[in-house]
Every structure is written in C-alpha cells, then in structure tokens.
Design a protein around this motif. Structure first.
Motif, short mmCIF file in Angstrom:
data_model
loop_
_atom_site.label_atom_id
_atom_site.label_comp_id
_atom_site.label_asym_id
_atom_site.label_seq_id
_atom_site.Cartn_x
_atom_site.Cartn_y
_atom_site.Cartn_z
N ARG A 152 17.79 -5.01 10.55
CA ARG A 152 17.73 -4.66 9.01
C ARG A 152 16.59 -3.60 9.14
N ASP A 153 16.93 -2.58 8.25
CA ASP A 153 16.12 -1.36 8.08
C ASP A 153 15.59 -1.00 9.39
N VAL A 154 16.48 -0.55 10.12
CA VAL A 154 16.08 -0.09 11.58
C VAL A 154 15.49 1.37 11.53
N ARG A 155 15.94 2.04 10.49
CA ARG A 155 15.63 3.41 10.58
C ARG A 155 14.27 3.38 9.49
N GLY A 156 13.17 4.36 10.09
CA GLY A 156 12.14 4.65 9.04
C GLY A 156 11.20 3.80 9.24
N MET A 157 10.31 3.72 8.21
CA MET A 157 9.11 2.93 7.93
C MET A 157 9.36 1.54 7.06
N ILE A 158 10.33 1.24 6.61
CA ILE A 158 10.46 -0.01 5.80
C ILE A 158 10.05 -1.16 6.51
N ARG A 159 10.58 -1.38 7.80
CA ARG A 159 10.25 -2.44 8.43
C ARG A 159 9.64 -2.39 9.75
N GLN A 160 8.18 -2.43 9.93
CA GLN A 160 7.57 -2.10 11.11
C GLN A 160 6.80 -3.44 11.80
N HIS A 161 6.45 -3.30 12.90
CA HIS A 161 5.49 -4.36 13.28
C HIS A 161 4.18 -4.17 13.07
N GLN A 162 3.81 -2.87 12.78
CA GLN A 162 2.44 -2.87 12.44
C GLN A 162 2.52 -1.68 11.11
N ARG A 172 5.17 1.53 2.48
CA ARG A 172 6.37 1.57 1.46
C ARG A 172 6.02 2.46 0.49
N THR A 173 4.99 2.46 -0.07
CA THR A 173 4.39 3.26 -1.17
C THR A 173 4.53 4.53 -0.75
N LEU A 174 3.96 4.81 0.50
CA LEU A 174 4.03 6.43 0.96
C LEU A 174 5.44 7.01 1.03
N VAL A 175 6.25 5.99 1.47
CA VAL A 175 7.86 6.19 1.57
C VAL A 175 8.25 6.49 0.14
N ASN A 209 18.61 2.52 -4.29
CA ASN A 209 18.42 1.10 -4.59
C ASN A 209 16.95 0.75 -4.71
N TYR A 210 16.46 -0.18 -5.22
CA TYR A 210 15.13 -0.86 -5.10
C TYR A 210 14.79 -1.52 -3.77
N LYS A 211 13.68 -1.20 -3.34
CA LYS A 211 13.20 -2.06 -2.20
C LYS A 211 11.78 -2.75 -2.60
N GLU A 212 11.81 -3.97 -1.94
CA GLU A 212 10.43 -4.75 -1.95
C GLU A 212 9.42 -3.73 -1.92
N ILE A 213 8.27 -4.00 -2.56
CA ILE A 213 7.16 -3.21 -2.19
C ILE A 213 5.94 -4.13 -2.37
N SER A 251 -1.34 14.91 10.03
CA SER A 251 -1.81 15.91 9.14
C SER A 251 -1.59 15.65 7.64
N GLN A 252 -1.07 16.08 6.93
CA GLN A 252 -1.20 15.93 5.30
C GLN A 252 -0.59 14.45 5.07
N ILE A 253 0.47 14.05 5.91
CA ILE A 253 1.01 12.77 5.39
C ILE A 253 0.20 11.59 5.80
N ALA A 254 -0.64 11.82 7.08
CA ALA A 254 -1.44 10.78 7.33
C ALA A 254 -2.67 10.84 6.11
N LYS A 255 -3.20 11.80 5.74
CA LYS A 255 -3.98 12.18 4.79
C LYS A 255 -3.47 11.40 3.39
N LEU A 256 -2.42 11.55 3.23
CA LEU A 256 -1.92 10.85 1.92
C LEU A 256 -1.54 9.41 1.84
N SER A 257 -1.39 8.93 3.17
CA SER A 257 -1.49 7.59 3.64
C SER A 257 -2.82 6.96 3.21
N ARG A 258 -3.91 7.51 3.65
CA ARG A 258 -5.29 7.15 3.19
C ARG A 258 -5.76 7.45 1.89
N ALA A 259 -5.23 8.28 1.35
CA ALA A 259 -5.43 8.67 -0.04
C ALA A 259 -4.83 7.45 -0.91
#
Length: 424
Positions: free
Chosen positions: A271-281, A391-394, A347-351, A170-178
C-alpha cells in the motif's frame, strides 16, 4: 479498556460490537468464563477466610476454658484452611493474569450513531471544503516534484535505512519545518498547551492508549530496557496524566505536540509504496483533550474543526468522513477522518484521524477526576492529528506546483519561509 461490570451485564452488546468491528467473539466467551471462575474462587476464599477468623476467636475462648485439646484441633483445621486459601490464591493469580490480558484485547464499543459497515467503502462523507485545483498542464506527483528539484531523496534514504524513509533537503526541508511551526503556533493560539514529550515510553505507558498488547508487531521496541518508540504523540499526551486525579478546574486539558512517529506498518505492505504517504518514520503534530464525560462529544467536534482549520488556512481542499464500525480504530467509539485532495491520486487521502475514546483509555491509564460531589470518576480522552506534517507537505507540493517545476509557497507559510515566494 471496558468496565468488566458493563461487559458482564451487556454481553450481547459487546458481542455485537466485536462482530461489527470484524473481531472474533471467541475472546469474549473466554473472558466471561474466566470472570465467572474468578468470582467463584474469590467467593470461596472469602468464605474460608471468614471461617478461619471465626475459628481464631473460638480458639481464644476454648483456651480460656482450659479446653486445650479442642483448641488444638481447631488450630490444626485452621492450618488446613490456610493451605487451601494459599492454593486458591495461587490459582486466582494465574486466572487474574489471563483475565486482565483478555480484557485488554476487547476493543471499545462504537457509538450508537456510528454506521455498521465492513470497511472504508462503507464510511460516510460528512462535508467537503474547497475545490480540487484544475491544472492547465499535467501535474506531477510529489515523488517526482521533490527529486526533480533535488530536494527529496528516496534512494539515499533507502541506502541509510531501507524502504519507506525519505531525506528532505534545502527549501523542502525548510518547508516541512515551516509547516510544523505554523501548526504549533496556530493551535497554541487556540488554547492548546504545547508539550515536548519523550519519544521512548514504557510498556505500561503505551498499553494505556491501546497500542498494546494487540498491536505490538506495529511498534519499534528496544529489547534491552523494554521501551517503545512512540507511533504517535497521543501515547505521551494521554499517558502523562497516568494515575492522576484532575480537578474540574483543570479540565478540559488541551495539549498539542510535535514529534516524529515510528511505525513498522506491518500490515500495509503493497500500500502506498511510492513517495511519502506511508513511512516508517514521519512527523506529526498531535492534539489531545482530557475532558469531563459530559463534554466529550462536543469536544470531538471542536477538535476536528481545529484540525480542519489548518487545511483551510493552507487553502487545501479536503473532505471529512465518519468511519463505519469495520474501519474504526481499536480505542475509538467514533472517528472522523479528514482527507486532503492529492492530484497524484486524483483522490482524497487521510491526513488526520480525530477520535473520541470516551473512558476507554482513562480506565487503562487510571486517569480520573473529582466531580461536584467529590466522587472519583474516569474522564474522557480525545485525540487527532493536527496535522500529519509529511502528508501536509505532500499536499502543498502537489497542489501548489507550477508548470515550470517550481512550487508556490502558501500565503500563511511565507513568514516561516523568510518571505520566500517559490521553491525552486
């Protein structure tokens, strides 16, 4: 890769570089021995060939003089020399294969102004932009914000593909595309040429940027046709000029590309097992420059500013750090990491990671230019994320969250969201 002549003449410098990067120096010792053996055999072969050529001339002269027996003896000796040359050529071929492979394992030499350090704790903070937001409520992490809005699903993604994948809805998918379109539009306005490259590349292509042979375990590979899914569009944006000779008028060549990126993250378990910070895709907009060697340091600063500009327009707090030798990537001589503020980590995270590789990748991919004197030289390549979309979406979800669970849309993204003010 490094120029073997440079390695040969600067062994201590290369050895210190390996030590400062936390690499074993044994491979350098093996490379130098192979280089010495290789040159020794090449000299012997050259002498044998010179002797054989000289004998051929003597045979012709002897035959003219009717000295056939002497001529035949020289012919027989020539056959023995040819056999020796063949044996040495076969030995040289084996040495060349091992020698070339070892040279590909030697990382780039850090720039003189890069701090010698062990790991990320020795990196240097260069500057900060913006102030982390102070919430008058307890802020949530993105792995709670998305599911609470029913627009981010980790469980169904895991059912489809396993861990470290995400479904956006929905809107989060659209936000990623935006975010993707906003980044591409901003960079192309600033002089970048947009490229839509393949996501599968040959072994030769991905070797050119330094991912192979050392980091093959981190890559997704198709066995049937020996192709690799790209871990970053840097691979294609550098590789598309493989074996090219650019003119001075064609430089700097500045490219940007949006692609999904695929990484096994073989060394990052835990490392960063939760959420979208470290993904295979994950999705990323990549920036790559092909520049004249005299311009690469200046280009590095500009490329980093171009990546920073995206965060400034989104009004997201960040900092820029200079990586020490122990944290520096394989191909880079110098790297600036841009780290965005994430409330979930406090904290700050690499983007983004913006690197100057100088002629390291250009040598591997054979990318050259003609200078003013018409001499062929290797150009310099630079790369950086502009930015990692996930990571920008996050960062947007966490920094723009509201107490009632909604997420405010950053001003610059509203045109891409059909004027939507809030998500949720």
């Amino acid at each position: 890769m490094l120029d073997i002549k440079y390695v040969r003449n600067n062994i201590e410098e290369v050895k210190n570089s390996l030590e400062n990067r936390k690499n074993d120096t044994k491979i350098l010792e093996e490379l130098i021995k192979l280089d010495e053996k290789r040159r020794e055999i090449m000299n012997i072969v050259q002498d044998y060939r010179a002797e054989r050529n000289n004998n051929t001339k003597n045979v012709a002269d002897l035959k003219k003089q009717g000295k056939n027996e002497e001529a035949q003896k020289i012919i027989d000796d020539g056959k023995k020399i040819s056999e020796k040359i063949k044996e040495l050529d076969n030995e040289l071929k084996k040495i060349d294969e091992e020698y070339s492979l070892k040279l590909l394992y030697i990382p780039n030499i850090p720039a003189n102004d890069v701090k010698v350090g062990k790991d990320e704790n020795d990196n240097i903070e260069l500057r900060k932009w913006g102030e982390p937001k102070k919430f008058n409520f307890e802020p949530k992490a993105h792995w709670d914000i998305g599911p609470d809005l029913n627009m981010m699903d980790f469980d169904r993604a895991s059912k489809l593909s396993g861990s470290r994948f995400t479904i956006l809805k929905s809107q989060i998918a659209k936000l990623s595309r935006a975010l993707t379109n906003f980044m591409l539009d901003t960079h192309t306005k600033n002089g970048y040429t947009e490229i839509m490259p393949p996501h599968l590349v040959t072994r030769e292509t991905i070797t050119g940027t330094g991912q192979l042979p050392k980091f093959e375990d981190d890559l997704y590979h198709t066995d049937a046709d020996d192709l690799f899914l790209i871990p970053t569009a840097e691979v294609t944006l550098v590789g598309m000029h493989k074996d090219d000779i650019l003119t001075l008028d064609e430089m700097p060549a500045k490219y940007c590309a949006y692609t999904p990126c695929y990484r096994r993250e073989a060394g990052s378990y835990g490392r960063d097992v939760r959420g979208m910070i470290r993904q295979h895709q994950f999705d990323k907009v990549e920036l790559v420059w092909h520049v004249h060697p005299e311009e690469s340091e200046k280009a590095h600063e500009q490329l980093t500013k171009d990546a920073e500009n995206i965060l400034q327009l989104l009004e997201l707090p960040y900092r820029v750090i200079s990586l020490c030798t122990g944290d520096l990537g394989f191909s880079a001589v110098k790297t600036y990491d841009i780290e965005v503020w994430l409330p979930s980590y406090q904290n700050y995270k690499e983007i983004s990671s913006c690197s100057n590789t100088k002629d390291f990748q250009a040598r591997r991919a054979n990318i050259r230019f003609r200078d003013k004197d018409n001499k062929l030289k290797y150009l310099h390549t630079l790369n950086g994320s502009g930015l990692a979309v996930g990571r920008t979406l996050v960062a947007v979800l966490e920094n723009y969250q509201m107490e009632d669970g909604r997420v405010k849309i950053p001003e610059v993204l509203k045109p891409y969201m059909n004027g939507l003010e809030y998500i949720g």
